[in-house]
Design a protein around this motif. Structure first.
Motif, mmCIF file in Angstrom:
data_model
loop_
_atom_site.group_PDB
_atom_site.id
_atom_site.type_symbol
_atom_site.label_atom_id
_atom_site.label_comp_id
_atom_site.label_asym_id
_atom_site.label_seq_id
_atom_site.Cartn_x
_atom_site.Cartn_y
_atom_site.Cartn_z
ATOM 1 N N UNK A 167 0.808 -1.216 0.000
ATOM 2 C CA UNK A 167 0.000 0.000 0.000
ATOM 3 C C UNK A 167 0.839 1.262 0.000
ATOM 4 N N UNK A 168 2.147 1.127 -0.039
ATOM 5 C CA UNK A 168 3.021 2.286 -0.148
ATOM 6 C C UNK A 168 3.460 2.578 -1.567
ATOM 7 N N UNK A 169 2.869 1.885 -2.550
ATOM 8 C CA UNK A 169 3.323 2.036 -3.932
ATOM 9 C C UNK A 169 3.175 3.471 -4.436
ATOM 10 N N UNK A 170 2.066 4.128 -4.115
ATOM 11 C CA UNK A 170 1.861 5.493 -4.600
ATOM 12 C C UNK A 170 2.935 6.434 -4.064
ATOM 13 N N UNK A 171 3.220 6.325 -2.762
ATOM 14 C CA UNK A 171 4.283 7.138 -2.167
ATOM 15 C C UNK A 171 5.622 6.823 -2.822
ATOM 16 N N UNK A 172 5.866 5.551 -3.047
ATOM 17 C CA UNK A 172 7.140 5.136 -3.616
ATOM 18 C C UNK A 172 7.327 5.691 -5.027
ATOM 19 N N UNK A 173 6.308 5.568 -5.859
ATOM 20 C CA UNK A 173 6.422 6.071 -7.233
ATOM 21 C C UNK A 173 6.605 7.586 -7.248
#
Length: 243
Positions: A167-173
């Motif tokens: 669920x951290x993918x958006x922050x990561x990208x």
């Protein structure tokens, strides 16, 4: 670890290396005679496995906690890697001038591997153990600084490989944007019928190549045992493809 090829001293209490570290080290692809930096190295599990898998590279273990850094040095010696591994005590989130003084020279690495603390404070029940807490919890906003430091240490066209929560993918990208491209994302599943539990991510500094979503990697079958692919990765006889 790696079917006995690697021995690892770890704290009796607190965070202990497991499958996340094994998967991250296995996802690095081909590593030539280059410098590899392991950001947030802890006792050195990931960097040591990279060194064991790729005998031509030099590895720098970057760790801010003096106690863990001391254990990392013992692990380097325990496994006979003193000639091509070193431990750098440095705060990855410090200003660039402070990181430089600690030994993290700009453009000095061909590959950065990292398992950053990826649970934001308030989202999980934090451990009373300071070491476990530091290994697991970091604000989402701090990830941008972590990856900025990685980009700074990487040579042009250098590679970044990390493991992160789903669920951290958006922050990561968002944190990768503007610094990295050619991003490859591979979900990791605990079992075929379960939601993904982790993301393995590879990226290249300065690239403008598009992002790719790769097939998932499944850890266990219906019987609860490692799949043949996961077993081979944990034994160190196979890699996790990110291309």
């Amino acid at each position: 670890m790696l079917d006995g090829r690697l021995r690892l001293l770890q704290p009796r209490k607190g965070h202990r290396a497991g499958s996340d570290a094994v998967l991250l080290a296995a996802a690095c692809g081909e590593v030539a005679a280059e410098t590899v930096a392991d950001f947030g190295a802890g006792v050195g599990a990931v960097g040591l496995m990279v060194a064991a898998r790729h005998p031509a590279c030099r590895v720098v273990l970057v760790e801010n906690d003096p106690g863990l850094a001391a254990l990392a040095r013992r692990n380097v010696a325990l496994n006979g890697f003193e000639d091509r591994m070193e431990v750098c005590e440095a705060d990855i989130l410090a200003p660039a001038t402070v990181r430089r003084k600690a030994g993290l020279a700009a453009g000095s690495a061909g590959l950065v591997v990292t398992n950053p603390p990826f649970w934001p404070a308030g989202r999980v029940r934090t451990s009373p153990d300071a070491g476990r807490r530091a290994a697991h919890v970091m604000a989402d906003e701090a990830l941008e600084g972590w990856l900025r430091a990685a980009a700074d240490m990487l040579a042009p066209d250098g590679r970044l490989v990390l493991i992160h929560r789903v669920d951290g993918l958006a922050w990561l990208l968002a944190a990768l944007a503007g610094r990295f491209g050619d991003i490859a994302v591979r979900p990791v599943y605990s079992a075929p019928d379960r939601p993904a539990v982790r993301l393995l991510v590879a990226a290249r500094r300065g690239s403008r190549a598009p992002m790719r979503l790769l097939p998932g990697f499944v850890l266990s079958g219906a019987d609860g045992r490692f799949t043949p692919e996961a077993d081979a990765v944990h034994r160190g006889t196979a890699s996790v493809a990110m291309g």
